[in-house]
Design a protein around this motif. Structure first.
Motif, PDB file in Angstrom:
ATOM      1  N   LEU A 162       0.855  -1.266   0.031  1.00 20.92           N
ATOM      2  CA  LEU A 162       0.017   0.049  -0.075  1.00 20.92           C
ATOM      3  C   LEU A 162       0.737   1.409  -0.099  1.00 20.92           C
ATOM      4  O   LEU A 162       0.427   2.289  -0.746  1.00 20.92           O
ATOM      5  CB  LEU A 162      -0.833  -0.054   1.258  1.00 20.92           C
ATOM      6  CG  LEU A 162      -2.201  -1.034   1.225  1.00 20.92           C
ATOM      7  CD1 LEU A 162      -2.631  -1.052   2.593  1.00 20.92           C
ATOM      8  CD2 LEU A 162      -2.967  -0.643  -0.069  1.00 20.92           C
ATOM      9  N   VAL A 163       1.933   1.197   0.701  1.00 17.04           N
ATOM     10  CA  VAL A 163       2.782   2.445   0.515  1.00 17.04           C
ATOM     11  C   VAL A 163       3.600   2.543  -0.574  1.00 17.04           C
ATOM     12  O   VAL A 163       3.611   3.677  -0.907  1.00 17.04           O
ATOM     13  CB  VAL A 163       4.026   2.029   1.926  1.00 17.04           C
ATOM     14  CG1 VAL A 163       4.963   3.165   1.669  1.00 17.04           C
ATOM     15  CG2 VAL A 163       3.439   2.154   3.177  1.00 17.04           C
ATOM     16  N   ASP A 164       3.871   1.564  -1.299  1.00 20.33           N
ATOM     17  CA  ASP A 164       4.612   1.615  -2.686  1.00 20.33           C
ATOM     18  C   ASP A 164       3.359   2.041  -3.635  1.00 20.33           C
ATOM     19  O   ASP A 164       3.923   2.698  -4.575  1.00 20.33           O
ATOM     20  CB  ASP A 164       5.014   0.494  -3.138  1.00 20.33           C
ATOM     21  CG  ASP A 164       6.113  -0.137  -2.214  1.00 20.33           C
ATOM     22  OD1 ASP A 164       6.766   0.796  -1.594  1.00 20.33           O
ATOM     23  OD2 ASP A 164       6.546  -1.179  -2.167  1.00 20.33           O
ATOM     24  N   ALA A 165       2.240   1.654  -3.572  1.00 20.20           N
ATOM     25  CA  ALA A 165       0.972   2.163  -4.483  1.00 20.20           C
ATOM     26  C   ALA A 165       0.399   3.319  -4.292  1.00 20.20           C
ATOM     27  O   ALA A 165      -0.110   3.871  -5.446  1.00 20.20           O
ATOM     28  CB  ALA A 165       0.087   0.946  -4.458  1.00 20.20           C
ATOM     29  N   PHE A 166       0.406   4.071  -3.217  1.00 19.94           N
ATOM     30  CA  PHE A 166      -0.299   5.280  -3.046  1.00 19.94           C
ATOM     31  C   PHE A 166       0.844   6.249  -2.234  1.00 19.94           C
ATOM     32  O   PHE A 166       1.521   5.930  -1.822  1.00 19.94           O
ATOM     33  CB  PHE A 166      -1.509   4.999  -1.959  1.00 19.94           C
ATOM     34  CG  PHE A 166      -2.525   4.057  -2.538  1.00 19.94           C
ATOM     35  CD1 PHE A 166      -3.519   4.512  -3.431  1.00 19.94           C
ATOM     36  CD2 PHE A 166      -2.488   2.691  -2.362  1.00 19.94           C
ATOM     37  CE1 PHE A 166      -4.542   3.754  -3.934  1.00 19.94           C
ATOM     38  CE2 PHE A 166      -3.384   1.826  -2.808  1.00 19.94           C
ATOM     39  CZ  PHE A 166      -4.546   2.419  -3.552  1.00 19.94           C
ATOM     40  N   SER A 167       0.164   7.583  -2.490  1.00 22.83           N
ATOM     41  CA  SER A 167       0.804   8.674  -1.827  1.00 22.83           C
ATOM     42  C   SER A 167       0.246   9.175  -0.246  1.00 22.83           C
ATOM     43  O   SER A 167      -0.602   9.673  -0.171  1.00 22.83           O
ATOM     44  CB  SER A 167       0.896   9.893  -2.545  1.00 22.83           C
ATOM     45  OG  SER A 167       1.652  10.955  -2.056  1.00 22.83           O
ATOM     46  N   LEU A 168       0.839   8.122   0.558  1.00 21.97           N
ATOM     47  CA  LEU A 168       0.064   8.242   1.706  1.00 21.97           C
ATOM     48  C   LEU A 168       0.801   9.139   2.669  1.00 21.97           C
ATOM     49  O   LEU A 168       1.726   9.766   2.620  1.00 21.97           O
ATOM     50  CB  LEU A 168       0.020   6.722   2.517  1.00 21.97           C
ATOM     51  CG  LEU A 168      -0.396   5.455   1.762  1.00 21.97           C
ATOM     52  CD1 LEU A 168      -0.320   4.230   2.536  1.00 21.97           C
ATOM     53  CD2 LEU A 168      -1.977   5.998   1.222  1.00 21.97           C
ATOM     54  N   PRO A 169       0.035   9.671   3.915  1.00 19.41           N
ATOM     55  CA  PRO A 169       0.431  10.353   4.964  1.00 19.41           C
ATOM     56  C   PRO A 169       1.629  10.056   5.391  1.00 19.41           C
ATOM     57  O   PRO A 169       2.030   8.869   5.423  1.00 19.41           O
ATOM     58  CB  PRO A 169      -0.495  10.580   5.874  1.00 19.41           C
ATOM     59  CG  PRO A 169      -1.895  10.077   5.184  1.00 19.41           C
ATOM     60  CD  PRO A 169      -1.426   9.283   4.397  1.00 19.41           C
ATOM     61  N   THR A 170       2.605  10.957   5.474  1.00 14.21           N
ATOM     62  CA  THR A 170       4.266  10.920   6.063  1.00 14.21           C
ATOM     63  C   THR A 170       4.019   9.775   7.134  1.00 14.21           C
ATOM     64  O   THR A 170       4.883   8.775   7.167  1.00 14.21           O
ATOM     65  CB  THR A 170       4.874  12.149   6.413  1.00 14.21           C
ATOM     66  OG1 THR A 170       4.852  12.894   5.324  1.00 14.21           O
ATOM     67  CG2 THR A 170       6.232  11.864   6.690  1.00 14.21           C
ATOM     68  N   GLU A 171       3.228   9.800   8.125  1.00 11.72           N
ATOM     69  CA  GLU A 171       3.283   8.975   9.336  1.00 11.72           C
ATOM     70  C   GLU A 171       3.004   7.791   8.964  1.00 11.72           C
ATOM     71  O   GLU A 171       3.904   6.585   9.434  1.00 11.72           O
ATOM     72  CB  GLU A 171       2.308   9.453  10.395  1.00 11.72           C
ATOM     73  CG  GLU A 171       2.288  10.835  10.673  1.00 11.72           C
ATOM     74  CD  GLU A 171       1.304  11.772  10.178  1.00 11.72           C
ATOM     75  OE1 GLU A 171       1.484  11.701   8.748  1.00 11.72           O
ATOM     76  OE2 GLU A 171       0.818  12.670  10.618  1.00 11.72           O
ATOM     77  N   ILE A 172       2.228   7.359   7.925  1.00 10.57           N
ATOM     78  CA  ILE A 172       1.761   5.975   7.730  1.00 10.57           C
ATOM     79  C   ILE A 172       2.959   5.484   6.765  1.00 10.57           C
ATOM     80  O   ILE A 172       3.530   4.278   6.858  1.00 10.57           O
ATOM     81  CB  ILE A 172       0.632   6.119   6.845  1.00 10.57           C
ATOM     82  CG1 ILE A 172      -0.697   6.321   7.733  1.00 10.57           C
ATOM     83  CG2 ILE A 172       0.308   4.573   6.239  1.00 10.57           C
ATOM     84  CD1 ILE A 172      -1.908   6.491   7.019  1.00 10.57           C
ATOM     85  N   GLY A 173       3.545   6.355   5.854  1.00 15.42           N
ATOM     86  CA  GLY A 173       4.602   5.802   5.007  1.00 15.42           C
ATOM     87  C   GLY A 173       5.814   5.233   5.765  1.00 15.42           C
ATOM     88  O   GLY A 173       6.475   4.449   5.493  1.00 15.42           O
ATOM     89  N   GLU A 174       6.259   6.184   6.789  1.00 14.68           N
ATOM     90  CA  GLU A 174       7.196   5.772   7.680  1.00 14.68           C
ATOM     91  C   GLU A 174       7.021   4.349   8.281  1.00 14.68           C
ATOM     92  O   GLU A 174       8.006   3.703   8.449  1.00 14.68           O
ATOM     93  CB  GLU A 174       7.657   7.013   8.608  1.00 14.68           C
ATOM     94  CG  GLU A 174       8.222   8.095   7.984  1.00 14.68           C
ATOM     95  CD  GLU A 174       8.290   9.254   9.013  1.00 14.68           C
ATOM     96  OE1 GLU A 174       7.709   8.965  10.069  1.00 14.68           O
ATOM     97  OE2 GLU A 174       8.992  10.259   8.632  1.00 14.68           O
ATOM     98  N   MET A 175       5.766   4.341   8.945  1.00 14.03           N
ATOM     99  CA  MET A 175       5.454   3.006   9.584  1.00 14.03           C
ATOM    100  C   MET A 175       5.532   1.819   8.565  1.00 14.03           C
ATOM    101  O   MET A 175       5.810   0.751   9.230  1.00 14.03           O
ATOM    102  CB  MET A 175       4.027   3.214  10.393  1.00 14.03           C
ATOM    103  CG  MET A 175       4.039   4.188  11.584  1.00 14.03           C
ATOM    104  SD  MET A 175       2.699   4.219  12.368  1.00 14.03           S
ATOM    105  CE  MET A 175       1.394   4.728  11.458  1.00 14.03           C
ATOM    106  N   GLY A 176       5.004   2.034   7.423  1.00 16.20           N
ATOM    107  CA  GLY A 176       4.692   1.021   6.618  1.00 16.20           C
ATOM    108  C   GLY A 176       5.829   0.608   5.469  1.00 16.20           C
ATOM    109  O   GLY A 176       5.606  -0.477   5.021  1.00 16.20           O
TER     110      GLY A 176
END
Length: 667
Positions: free
Chosen positions: A301-315
């Protein structure tokens, strides 16, 4: 049917507190008794004639006319009668039943007598109330003695589902609500599937709070819903509960919201969610994957979408601790990907379709209206790349299964790329609508959307002229005052297209019948029609006599200082609608927005707006949800019931009328 005692009690309450028309029901008041006698006869007959009763709230205010139908089905027929009898000639009329208030003694009498969704309130001016009353008396006389229609022939469920999908895809908000209500009344599909349809509609409108408060949500979560419904619920949950908590309180607080959710919405997250188009649904799914310790899904999901920074770092890979299935919180435990249920509305009935061509061939083979959804369509070759082949496939489609094909138009509209249209495919589908003579309101919305796709494809003059001639050949079946908004939507779309030879003839042929009956159109719709014809120098006359002007919306007599926000991805419709608002309500301020995602500017506009109008045909789901969730308290949110500028102007007109009523009551 109610008893005579109930009817007598209703009359006593209706002409009691809050109504000065017939004080104390004095029989010696001969003038009032003679006026009311033909109207009150409808109480005895309970037939096709509605009950028409006057109300005067204060002696210095004009009389209002309550037009009361016997049930909601009867109300839909009464709407057309009022359009013909009084609308815009002698009284403003937007076609909507009144939102009666239990706190008002007269409204409460009506609600207790026939229930909600049955009553229209006409508000003629002092100058037109006499002629409005005469017109209503004429209508009552023409219907007197006619038994109430009780149709026994039920439309096929497949036809209703097709129209519902088309209404959603073309942005026909009112039509989708009407069709959904009809499906609920008729039956033929399970309560579970009705809930799926309701969720899809609420998601399209951006009504996240209403969606999550739906009484069927608990059962829906545990029923393995179709992909579109799954994505809609997750997106609403993300925007309403999880992501705001993540932003304000941080990761641990957001994870606690996920773990404590009731119902357990996290159960909807599985491997399929990677195919989502709603970034908010993807964001909350990534958080659920992190809570489960599902590093693979979180990373995908992190690779496929531009997610909020907090989620990107956790995922990101290596950041998600692996959790054994038995150690994961019960509410977010691992969920295996389940197979689609073939009998559920929203999933494909034949998993073999792996392209647009194969999907159309499946429709032709099965002939089933349930075979039109394709959750995998995002992975297929883009429509514009197979445009010509698709057009040929549609041209050779078996006429016996045409319902399935026309329902499939909804999927085309959902995947229409504004920058890369598929005009030949759209033209072939338009031909099928014409040959099948499908011209319901939902169909006209779809026809307008198909014409817009064709125009974006830059057709040659010969092709364009032939398409317009084909559409015009069937116009006598659907060009009317009753369809005025749809007609102007189509005419305006063509007016904005290439300046080829037949364009002006086409627009003139569509709008001339409306010009001849322009007194039946509201002032804002007349203004828009005049803008369209003036752009092409057609010379049609849209002026009306001063006596008729007094019947226009009350907003004409009250200063309208509302702050209006218009949202659509169709910038042309936004510009045209803004021009009409500036001409009709010059003291109102207008902001337009066409952003595909929420941002600070959109949030500010939503919070400051008194009236918000959303065009769901050309809108981003994430943005509509963002707007409704950030709307200020008391803001009036309306929806354009179609794909063009006329639909948006009509929605503005209705919303401003409501704003005036609320503002007047507050004073």
């Amino acid at each position: 049917m109610m008893t005579t005692a109930n009817a007598d009690e209703f009359v006593r309450r209706f002409f009691g507190d809050g109504n000065f028309v017939w004080p104390r029901l004095d029989p010696a008041n001969v003038a009032v008794v003679n006026l009311l006698q033909p109207f009150l006869e409808a109480l005895e007959e309970r037939g096709e004639c509605p009950l028409v009763l006057p109300r005067r709230r204060m002696s210095m205010l004009p009389t209002e006319m309550y037009v009361i139908a016997w049930d909601t089905a009867h109300a839909s027929r009464v709407r057309n009668l009022l359009e013909a009898a009084v609308a815009y000639n002698w009284s403003a009329f937007d076609g909507r039943v009144a939102a009666l208030k239990q706190s008002d003694p007269v409204d409460a009498a009506v609600l207790d007598f026939v229930g909600p969704g049955t009553t229209y309130i006409l508000k003629p001016s002092f100058e037109t109330v006499g002629r409005a009353t005469t017109a209503l008396q004429r209508m009552v006389r023409s219907l007197s003695g006619r038994p109430r229609r009780r149709p026994t022939q039920v439309r096929p469920v497949g036809r209703m589902l097709r129209e519902f999908d088309l209404a959603l895809a073309s942005g026909a908000v009112d039509a989708s609500a009407t069709i959904l209500h009809e499906i609920e009344q008729v039956g033929g599909i399970s309560h579970e599937n009705v809930a799926f349809l309701r969720v899809r509609r609420l998601s399209r409108l951006g009504q996240d709070d209403v969606l999550l408060a739906d009484r069927s949500l608990s059962a829906l979560v545990y029923s393995e819903p179709p992909f579109l419904v799954r994505e809609a619920v997750l997106g609403a949950w993300a925007r309403t509960s999880v992501l705001p908590m993540l932003k304000t309180e941080g990761r641990e607080a957001a994870l606690r919201v996920i773990e404590g959710a009731d119902p357990d919405v996290a159960m909807l997250v599985d491997r399929r969610i990677v195919r989502a188009t709603d970034v908010d649904a993807a964001a909350v799914s990534a958080l659920v994957a992190i809570a489960r310790g599902d590093a693979e899904l979180a990373a995908a999901l992190v690779d496929a979408f531009s997610l909020p920074t907090e989620i990107g770092e956790m995922g990101r890979p290596g950041s998600v601790p692996e959790i054994e299935a038995g150690d994961a919180p019960a509410t977010v435990g691992p969920v295996e990907e389940a197979s689609a249920h073939p009998d559920e509305i929203g999933d494909a009935t034949d998993g073999s379709a792996d392209s647009w061509i194969a999907w159309i061939q499946t429709l032709e083979r099965l002939g089933s209206p349930q075979a039109v959804e394709a959750p995998e369509a995002e992975q297929w070759q883009p429509l514009w790349q197979v445009d010509e082949t698709l057009a040929e496939t549609v041209d050779s489609f078996n006429d016996l299964n045409i319902d399935a094909l026309l329902q499939g138009v909804a999927l085309l509209l959902e995947h229409d790329d504004p920058d890369n249209p598929a005009p030949k495919f759209a033209s072939a589908l338009l031909d099928r609508f014409l040959l099948a003579e499908r011209f319901t309101p939902a169909d006209l919305g779809a026809i307008c959307a198909l014409i817009q796709i064709i125009l974006r494809g830059a057709p040659t003059e010969a092709t364009y002229d032939q398409i317009l001639r084909d559409v015009l050949g069937y116009s006598t079946q659907w060009v009317s005052v009753a369809n005025a908004v749809r007609v102007i939507d189509i005419a305006d779309s063509v007016a904005c297209g290439p300046a080829y030879g037949f364009r002006n003839n086409f627009v003139t042929a569509l709008l001339s019948p409306l010009s001849e009956q322009c007194t039946r159109l509201s002032s804002s719709i007349r203004e828009l029609a005049e803008l369209v014809t003036a752009d092409l120098s057609l010379g049609l006359d849209w002026t009306v006599q001063d006596a008729v002007r007094t019947a226009d919306l009350e907003t004409q007599a009250v200063p309208v200082t509302a702050r209006v926000l218009l949202y659509s991805l169709d910038r042309g419709a936004l510009a045209r609608s803004s021009d009409v608002i500036a001409a009709q309500w010059p003291e109102a301020s207008v902001q337009t927005n066409a952003d595909t995602v929420g941002g600070d500017a959109l949030k500010m506009h939503a919070r400051n707006a008194d009236v918000i109008i959303l065009a769901t045909r050309r809108a981003a789901h994430a943005a509509t949800g963002f707007i409704t969730s950030n709307a200020g308290e008391g803001a009036i949110i309306g929806y354009a019931d179609g794909a063009g500028s006329a639909s948006m102007v009509r929605a503005v007109e209705r919303a401003l009328a409501e704003w005036v009523n609320v503002s007047t009551e507050a004073v």
